[in-house]
Design a protein around this motif. Structure first.
Motif, PDB file in Angstrom:
ATOM      1  N   ALA A 115       0.882  -1.073   0.154  1.00 16.25           N
ATOM      2  CA  ALA A 115       0.053   0.060  -0.150  1.00 16.25           C
ATOM      3  C   ALA A 115       0.688   1.310  -0.020  1.00 16.25           C
ATOM      4  CB  ALA A 115      -0.901  -0.090   1.094  1.00 16.25           C
ATOM      5  N   TYR A 116       1.702   1.177   0.800  1.00 21.97           N
ATOM      6  CA  TYR A 116       2.780   2.385   0.674  1.00 21.97           C
ATOM      7  C   TYR A 116       3.451   2.665  -0.406  1.00 21.97           C
ATOM      8  CZ  TYR A 116       7.291   4.710   1.777  1.00 21.97           C
ATOM      9  OH  TYR A 116       8.517   5.362   1.755  1.00 21.97           O
ATOM     10  N   SER A 117       4.143   1.545  -1.169  1.00 18.47           N
ATOM     11  CA  SER A 117       4.791   1.432  -2.329  1.00 18.47           C
ATOM     12  C   SER A 117       4.120   2.299  -3.507  1.00 18.47           C
ATOM     13  CB  SER A 117       5.513   0.135  -2.719  1.00 18.47           C
ATOM     14  OG  SER A 117       6.191  -0.205  -1.699  1.00 18.47           O
ATOM     15  N   PHE A 118       2.756   1.733  -3.735  1.00 17.13           N
ATOM     16  CA  PHE A 118       1.970   2.014  -4.898  1.00 17.13           C
ATOM     17  C   PHE A 118       1.054   3.146  -4.413  1.00 17.13           C
ATOM     18  CE2 PHE A 118       2.934  -2.484  -5.604  1.00 17.13           C
ATOM     19  CZ  PHE A 118       3.530  -2.191  -6.926  1.00 17.13           C
ATOM     20  N   ALA A 119       0.982   3.591  -3.189  1.00 19.30           N
ATOM     21  CA  ALA A 119       0.391   5.186  -3.124  1.00 19.30           C
ATOM     22  C   ALA A 119       1.247   6.264  -2.870  1.00 19.30           C
ATOM     23  CB  ALA A 119      -0.618   4.606  -2.159  1.00 19.30           C
ATOM     24  N   PHE A 120       2.218   5.928  -1.834  1.00 18.01           N
ATOM     25  CA  PHE A 120       2.907   7.088  -1.374  1.00 18.01           C
ATOM     26  C   PHE A 120       4.134   7.255  -2.217  1.00 18.01           C
ATOM     27  CE2 PHE A 120       6.522   8.811   1.189  1.00 18.01           C
ATOM     28  CZ  PHE A 120       5.708  10.060   1.722  1.00 18.01           C
ATOM     29  N   MET A 121       4.785   6.216  -2.876  1.00 17.85           N
ATOM     30  CA  MET A 121       5.987   6.471  -3.563  1.00 17.85           C
ATOM     31  C   MET A 121       5.602   7.377  -4.697  1.00 17.85           C
ATOM     32  SD  MET A 121       8.227   3.115  -3.357  1.00 17.85           S
ATOM     33  CE  MET A 121       9.337   3.423  -4.410  1.00 17.85           C
ATOM     34  N   PRO A 122       4.571   7.127  -5.770  1.00 18.69           N
ATOM     35  CA  PRO A 122       4.445   7.773  -6.830  1.00 18.69           C
ATOM     36  C   PRO A 122       3.942   9.295  -6.274  1.00 18.69           C
ATOM     37  CG  PRO A 122       3.354   5.714  -7.208  1.00 18.69           C
ATOM     38  CD  PRO A 122       3.781   5.934  -5.833  1.00 18.69           C
ATOM     39  N   LEU A 123       3.026   9.483  -5.055  1.00 22.15           N
ATOM     40  CA  LEU A 123       2.719  10.556  -4.748  1.00 22.15           C
ATOM     41  C   LEU A 123       4.018  11.629  -4.334  1.00 22.15           C
ATOM     42  CD1 LEU A 123       0.425  12.715  -3.960  1.00 22.15           C
ATOM     43  CD2 LEU A 123       0.264  11.595  -1.717  1.00 22.15           C
ATOM     44  N   ALA A 124       4.826  11.143  -3.541  1.00 22.52           N
ATOM     45  CA  ALA A 124       5.998  11.619  -3.203  1.00 22.52           C
ATOM     46  C   ALA A 124       6.813  12.083  -4.627  1.00 22.52           C
ATOM     47  CB  ALA A 124       6.785  10.843  -2.225  1.00 22.52           C
ATOM     48  N   GLY A 125       6.982  11.172  -5.477  1.00 19.56           N
ATOM     49  CA  GLY A 125       7.783  11.294  -6.750  1.00 19.56           C
ATOM     50  C   GLY A 125       6.886  12.666  -7.551  1.00 19.56           C
ATOM     51  N   LYS A 126       5.696  12.728  -7.553  1.00 18.47           N
ATOM     52  CA  LYS A 126       4.936  13.635  -8.019  1.00 18.47           C
ATOM     53  C   LYS A 126       5.139  15.183  -7.513  1.00 18.47           C
ATOM     54  CE  LYS A 126       1.952  15.880 -10.559  1.00 18.47           C
ATOM     55  NZ  LYS A 126       2.302  16.227 -12.132  1.00 18.47           N
ATOM     56  N   LEU A 127       5.254  15.221  -6.227  1.00 22.19           N
ATOM     57  CA  LEU A 127       5.323  16.367  -5.189  1.00 22.19           C
ATOM     58  C   LEU A 127       6.835  16.911  -5.261  1.00 22.19           C
ATOM     59  CD1 LEU A 127       2.856  15.655  -2.222  1.00 22.19           C
ATOM     60  CD2 LEU A 127       2.645  17.075  -4.320  1.00 22.19           C
ATOM     61  N   ILE A 128       7.925  15.872  -5.094  1.00 23.76           N
ATOM     62  CA  ILE A 128       8.963  16.551  -5.001  1.00 23.76           C
ATOM     63  C   ILE A 128       9.859  16.603  -6.135  1.00 23.76           C
ATOM     64  CG2 ILE A 128      11.333  15.801  -3.734  1.00 23.76           C
ATOM     65  CD1 ILE A 128       9.706  14.553  -1.619  1.00 23.76           C
ATOM     66  N   THR A 129       9.648  15.508  -7.284  1.00 19.73           N
ATOM     67  CA  THR A 129      10.414  15.797  -8.525  1.00 19.73           C
ATOM     68  C   THR A 129       9.451  15.947  -9.561  1.00 19.73           C
ATOM     69  OG1 THR A 129      10.284  13.353  -9.028  1.00 19.73           O
ATOM     70  CG2 THR A 129      12.048  14.020  -7.440  1.00 19.73           C
ATOM     71  N   ASN A 130       8.067  16.125  -9.451  1.00 16.69           N
ATOM     72  CA  ASN A 130       7.224  16.241 -10.496  1.00 16.69           C
ATOM     73  C   ASN A 130       7.356  14.926 -11.559  1.00 16.69           C
ATOM     74  OD1 ASN A 130       5.235  17.680 -11.852  1.00 16.69           O
ATOM     75  ND2 ASN A 130       6.425  18.483 -13.422  1.00 16.69           N
ATOM     76  N   ASP A 131       7.431  13.657 -11.055  1.00 13.58           N
ATOM     77  CA  ASP A 131       7.698  12.717 -11.869  1.00 13.58           C
ATOM     78  C   ASP A 131       7.079  11.530 -11.087  1.00 13.58           C
ATOM     79  OD1 ASP A 131       8.224  10.267 -13.589  1.00 13.58           O
ATOM     80  OD2 ASP A 131      10.502  11.105 -13.616  1.00 13.58           O
ATOM     81  N   ALA A 132       5.804  11.238 -11.180  1.00 17.70           N
ATOM     82  CA  ALA A 132       5.106  10.107 -10.377  1.00 17.70           C
ATOM     83  C   ALA A 132       5.365   8.523 -11.124  1.00 17.70           C
ATOM     84  CB  ALA A 132       3.708  10.120 -10.447  1.00 17.70           C
TER      85      ALA A 132
END
Length: 253
Positions: free
Chosen positions: A187-204
């Motif tokens: 759940a963490y990997s497939f929800a939080f990781m892309p979200l963090a990628g989007k917010l911090i690197t603009n790359d989900a």
């Protein structure tokens, strides 16, 4: 009749199936995208635990003064920095990465920290390492093997360039040993990781691939068997953080 020359083997790129010839390019695109904020994202996504995982790798490596060390997929140079201090002026550390963006970030970071004299930077493919036989005392690859297209070829290449008695350490995400932890981690990997990628690197998308690549990587026992099959002896592994990460170690006969 079909021309067999037109048939190409496929491999996985996350959950996608792609021709083997395309995987390296696709992985390169991911790391070109994330290189600039790679360290920040490691801290965010692991809560800083990646530093403890790497410290244990360094301790288990047994690197000492005068050794020659190869840090494959060395990225931004966390392990190389510590190995440089351990081997001293009489030793050498090679930071190798197939991705020129990651290699540049690592080189700039280490030069900023005054590391230069005993470190070399080499753009290299783990499957075809450009080094002599029996050359290194220790090889490490941290969070890089899962991105390699032909892992067996890479392991044999690492064995070739190790000295007899030399040690390979593979630090990689693996399979949680507890089913409940595995569900939470999914759940963490497939929800939080892309979200963090989007917010911090603009790359989900890149972080969605990284989550998928973790699931496609061999589990602890499978990787242990692969290392033994490549010719390593006394292969062992240590689970960390409930098996989310595992450190495999093998010796060259």
């Amino acid at each position: 009749m079909n021309d067999p020359r037109k048939t190409e083997s496929t491999t996985h790129f996350g959950y996608q199936s792609v021709p083997e010839s395309q995987k390296a390019r696709k992985v390169a695109e991911v790391f070109h995208s994330v290189a600039a904020k790679y360290d920040l994202m490691n801290d965010v996504l692991s809560g800083g635990l990646h530093r403890l995982w790497k410290r244990f790798t360094i301790e288990l490596s047994g690197v000492r003064r005068g050794n020659r060390v190869l840090d494959i997929a060395g990225g931004t140079g966390d392990l190389t920095l510590q190995f440089s201090r351990l081997v001293g002026e009489s030793g050498e550390v090679v930071l190798a990465d197939i991705n020129d963006s990651m290699l540049k970030v690592g080189r700039d970071r280490l030069l900023d920290r005054g590391v230069a004299g005993n470190v070399r930077f080499v753009q290299a493919d783990a499957e075809k390492l450009p080094f002599p036989d029996n050359h290194f005392d220790v090889i490490t690859i941290a969070f890089g093997l899962r991105n390699v297209t032909r892992k067996e070829d890479a392991l044999r290449s690492m064995l070739r360039v190790l000295k007899p008695g030399g040690r390979l350490l593979v630090l990689e995400f693996s399979k949680p040993s507890n089913a409940l932890l595995g569900k939470v981690y999914d759940a963490y990997s497939f929800a939080f990781m892309p979200l963090a990628g989007k917010l911090i690197t603009n790359d989900a998308d890149s972080y969605r691939y990284l989550a998928e690549s973790i699931r496609m990587h061999p589990d602890q026992e499978t990787l242990k068997s692969m290392m033994a099959g490549a010719g390593f002896e006394r292969v062992t592994y240590h689970n960390m953080t409930g098996g989310i990460v595992a450190l495999h170690r093998g010796l060259k006969p």
